[in-house]
Design a protein around this motif. Structure first.
Motif, mmCIF file in Angstrom:
data_model
loop_
_atom_site.group_PDB
_atom_site.id
_atom_site.type_symbol
_atom_site.label_atom_id
_atom_site.label_comp_id
_atom_site.label_asym_id
_atom_site.label_seq_id
_atom_site.Cartn_x
_atom_site.Cartn_y
_atom_site.Cartn_z
ATOM 1 N N TRP A 161 -40.171 -19.209 6.697
ATOM 2 C CA TRP A 161 -39.584 -19.574 5.406
ATOM 3 C C TRP A 161 -40.527 -20.469 4.609
ATOM 4 O O TRP A 161 -40.348 -20.664 3.409
ATOM 5 N N GLY A 162 -41.553 -20.995 5.287
ATOM 6 C CA GLY A 162 -42.574 -21.764 4.593
ATOM 7 C C GLY A 162 -43.408 -20.935 3.633
ATOM 8 O O GLY A 162 -44.115 -21.489 2.779
ATOM 9 N N TYR A 163 -43.330 -19.590 3.756
ATOM 10 C CA TYR A 163 -44.023 -18.740 2.798
ATOM 11 C C TYR A 163 -43.316 -18.731 1.431
ATOM 12 O O TYR A 163 -43.936 -18.423 0.414
ATOM 13 N N ILE A 164 -42.028 -19.022 1.413
ATOM 14 C CA ILE A 164 -41.196 -18.716 0.255
ATOM 15 C C ILE A 164 -41.138 -19.831 -0.789
ATOM 16 O O ILE A 164 -41.561 -19.647 -1.933
ATOM 17 N N PHE A 165 -40.584 -20.995 -0.425
ATOM 18 C CA PHE A 165 -40.318 -22.032 -1.421
ATOM 19 C C PHE A 165 -41.576 -22.518 -2.144
ATOM 20 O O PHE A 165 -41.553 -22.666 -3.372
ATOM 21 N N PRO A 166 -42.678 -22.790 -1.443
ATOM 22 C CA PRO A 166 -43.868 -23.256 -2.164
ATOM 23 C C PRO A 166 -44.342 -22.265 -3.229
ATOM 24 O O PRO A 166 -44.671 -22.665 -4.354
ATOM 25 N N LEU A 167 -44.377 -20.983 -2.869
ATOM 26 C CA LEU A 167 -44.759 -19.978 -3.863
ATOM 27 C C LEU A 167 -43.721 -19.925 -4.975
ATOM 28 O O LEU A 167 -44.058 -19.734 -6.156
ATOM 29 N N GLY A 168 -42.449 -20.133 -4.628
ATOM 30 C CA GLY A 168 -41.387 -20.082 -5.618
ATOM 31 C C GLY A 168 -41.513 -21.164 -6.685
ATOM 32 O O GLY A 168 -41.379 -20.886 -7.884
ATOM 33 N N VAL A 169 -41.753 -22.398 -6.271
ATOM 34 C CA VAL A 169 -41.868 -23.469 -7.271
ATOM 35 C C VAL A 169 -43.137 -23.297 -8.099
ATOM 36 O O VAL A 169 -43.158 -23.613 -9.295
ATOM 37 N N TYR A 170 -44.185 -22.764 -7.485
ATOM 38 C CA TYR A 170 -45.407 -22.496 -8.245
ATOM 39 C C TYR A 170 -45.152 -21.391 -9.271
ATOM 40 O O TYR A 170 -45.653 -21.441 -10.405
ATOM 41 N N THR A 171 -44.340 -20.416 -8.882
ATOM 42 C CA THR A 171 -43.977 -19.331 -9.800
ATOM 43 C C THR A 171 -43.171 -19.851 -10.985
ATOM 44 O O THR A 171 -43.448 -19.518 -12.144
ATOM 45 N N VAL A 172 -42.166 -20.685 -10.714
ATOM 46 C CA VAL A 172 -41.331 -21.240 -11.784
ATOM 47 C C VAL A 172 -42.172 -22.131 -12.702
ATOM 48 O O VAL A 172 -41.990 -22.119 -13.930
ATOM 49 N N ALA A 173 -43.096 -22.905 -12.112
ATOM 50 C CA ALA A 173 -43.994 -23.726 -12.928
ATOM 51 C C ALA A 173 -44.865 -22.847 -13.823
ATOM 52 O O ALA A 173 -45.146 -23.200 -14.978
ATOM 53 N N THR A 174 -45.283 -21.703 -13.307
ATOM 54 C CA THR A 174 -46.096 -20.774 -14.090
ATOM 55 C C THR A 174 -45.317 -20.253 -15.291
ATOM 56 O O THR A 174 -45.830 -20.206 -16.424
ATOM 57 N N PHE A 175 -44.062 -19.850 -15.060
ATOM 58 C CA PHE A 175 -43.225 -19.386 -16.164
ATOM 59 C C PHE A 175 -43.008 -20.491 -17.197
ATOM 60 O O PHE A 175 -43.063 -20.252 -18.411
ATOM 61 N N ARG A 176 -42.761 -21.710 -16.728
ATOM 62 C CA ARG A 176 -42.521 -22.823 -17.653
ATOM 63 C C ARG A 176 -43.774 -23.126 -18.471
ATOM 64 O O ARG A 176 -43.693 -23.411 -19.667
ATOM 65 N N LEU A 177 -44.931 -23.061 -17.832
ATOM 66 C CA LEU A 177 -46.182 -23.308 -18.540
ATOM 67 C C LEU A 177 -46.403 -22.251 -19.617
ATOM 68 O O LEU A 177 -46.824 -22.564 -20.744
ATOM 69 N N GLY A 178 -46.102 -20.999 -19.287
ATOM 70 C CA GLY A 178 -46.244 -19.930 -20.270
ATOM 71 C C GLY A 178 -45.332 -20.120 -21.461
ATOM 72 O O GLY A 178 -45.726 -19.879 -22.608
ATOM 73 N N ALA A 179 -44.101 -20.593 -21.204
ATOM 74 C CA ALA A 179 -43.145 -20.812 -22.293
ATOM 75 C C ALA A 179 -43.582 -21.960 -23.192
ATOM 76 O O ALA A 179 -43.473 -21.880 -24.421
ATOM 77 N N MET A 180 -44.078 -23.034 -22.583
ATOM 78 C CA MET A 180 -44.457 -24.207 -23.371
ATOM 79 C C MET A 180 -45.747 -23.992 -24.144
ATOM 80 O O MET A 180 -45.933 -24.553 -25.225
ATOM 81 N N LEU A 181 -46.645 -23.172 -23.603
ATOM 82 C CA LEU A 181 -47.913 -22.901 -24.284
ATOM 83 C C LEU A 181 -47.860 -21.624 -25.126
ATOM 84 O O LEU A 181 -48.828 -21.324 -25.836
ATOM 85 N N ASP A 182 -46.744 -20.885 -24.991
ATOM 86 C CA ASP A 182 -46.610 -19.596 -25.667
ATOM 87 C C ASP A 182 -47.814 -18.710 -25.348
ATOM 88 O O ASP A 182 -48.443 -18.124 -26.239
ATOM 89 N N CYS A 183 -48.095 -18.620 -24.056
ATOM 90 C CA CYS A 183 -49.274 -17.879 -23.585
ATOM 91 C C CYS A 183 -48.823 -16.762 -22.648
ATOM 92 O O CYS A 183 -48.228 -17.030 -21.586
ATOM 93 N N GLY A 184 -49.083 -15.522 -23.041
ATOM 94 C CA GLY A 184 -48.643 -14.375 -22.270
ATOM 95 C C GLY A 184 -49.263 -14.280 -20.890
ATOM 96 O O GLY A 184 -48.672 -13.684 -19.979
#
Length: 373
Positions: free
Chosen positions: A307-330
């Motif tokens: 399960w250590g494969y899942i959560f770390p990648l998950g929070v990095y994924t959510v951070a990636t989406f948030r960064l894209g939204a705030m920078l308006d970068c596709g």
């Protein structure tokens, strides 16, 4: 279908051998639920899937909490030995982190299902989560310093688990704050969340520095700890997400308290810190992929540590989406989608293996009672 728990001497061994590592499954399930609706274009179609996963995660967390409480009531003399075990005790941090995904889901999914009243429940649970995170973040390291036996060559990234819980709570506070009705309460949650970020991230990065040295000197850990190489991505991704979310909240909340300029600065600092931490996380993601490929070539046995494969990648994924939204970068939307697909596949594999092995009883093992006092 095989008989349930057939590999246990008695069904009550499921309770006797239950440890907090099971809560890592709630972390992984919860973060997938939160990530899926954020996929560009397809996210609206996946909102129902995320909601179902969130509701399932609540049931899962309640089941695990009941089992662990039962262990303390029925086998308390053995349960307390966890505090003397240098590995199992680290997993106490999974409990507040699993709860944080449920709290965040209360905002993301619960408001549309149950109305604004759920915000108050999420807020109350958040303070409980804060208390548990702060306790884990100082108690387990204190035990490391005073009771546990550790050596550099035996170190793994699980040292991060009790420490990272506080920054997860901090990022969760950023999700809750804008939905609170009272401006003073919003301000309190925002400031507390920044303190939680600072309480956790510098210590976690100190551990990452030591971990890098350990891997350079003593190479990769044992194959049973293969998934631990992904844990390093957790504090990086959560650190980025926390700064992005709190920075997004800061202008409006701080302006209500005469701190408009500080709020604007916090927003800019959040975006910059999020971008820098994302870049650091990219290095760890690539490294984790290479290390995992090396392990998989030689074959690795399944255990709950997967399960250590899942959560770390998950929070990095959510951070990636948030960064894209705030920078308006596709670009970040595309990258986040790739990460999210990877996350979903990994969740399906690990969840299926957990169900099969758990049904047979193979995963109910408590190392802290296997070793004589």
């Amino acid at each position: 279908m095989t008989k349930p728990l057939q590999n246990l001497a008695h069904p009550r061994e499921m309770i006797r051998q239950f440890t907090p590592i099971w809560f890592a499954a709630t972390m992984g399930t919860g973060i997938l639920a939160l990530a899926l609706p954020q996929i560009p274009v397809a996210g609206s179609y996946l909102h129902g899937v995320g909601t179902a996963l969130w509701l399932f995660n609540i049931a899962l967390f309640a089941l695990f909490a009941g089992l662990y409480a039962a262990r303390w009531m029925m086998f308390g003399h053995e349960a307390r030995r966890i505090f003397g075990h240098g590995t199992v005790s680290m997993f106490f941090g999974t409990i507040p982190m699993g709860l944080a995904t449920i709290i965040n889901g209360g905002i993301a999914f619960g408001i549309s299902l149950f109305g604004e009243g759920i915000v108050g429940i999420a807020h109350a649970l958040w303070w409980l989560d804060v208390a548990m995170s702060i306790t884990c973040g100082v108690l387990i390291p204190y035990l490391m310093f005073t009771r546990h036996e550790h050596r550099l060559e035996g170190m793994t990234a699980i040292w991060l688990l009790p420490v990272v819980a506080a920054e997860v709570a901090g990022a969760s506070g950023g999700q809750i704050a804008p939905h609170l009705a009272d401006a003073g309460t919003q301000f309190t949650v925002l400031l507390t969340s920044y303190v939680l970020w600072a309480y956790s991230v510098p210590v976690a990065f100190g551990i990452l520095t030591i971990l890098t040295l350990r891997m350079a000197l003593h190479k990769l850990p044992h194959e049973s700890m293969a998934a631990s190489c992904w844990l390093a991505l957790g504090p990086i991704g959560t650190g980025a997400l926390g700064m992005l979310v709190l920075g997004g909240d800061a202008p409006a909340i701080m302006a209500l308290h005469g701190l408009r300029e500080i709020g604007i600065a916090a927003h800019g600092m959040g975006v910059l810190a999020g971008l820098l931490l994302w870049g650091f996380g990219l290095w760890w993601w690539l490294m984790a992929c290479l290390i995992t490929a090396r392990y998989w070539r030689s074959g690795i046995p399944f255990n709950l540590g997967w399960w250590g494969y899942i959560f770390p990648l998950g929070v990095y994924t959510v951070a990636t989406f948030r960064l894209g939204a705030m920078l308006d970068c596709g670009f970040f939307g595309v990258a986040g989608t790739v990460f999210c697909v990877m996350l979903a596949i990994m969740w399906l594999v690990v969840a299926a293996k957990t169900l099969a092995s758990g049904w047979a009883g193979n995963l109910f093992v408590s190392p802290c009672i296997a070793t004589p006092e």
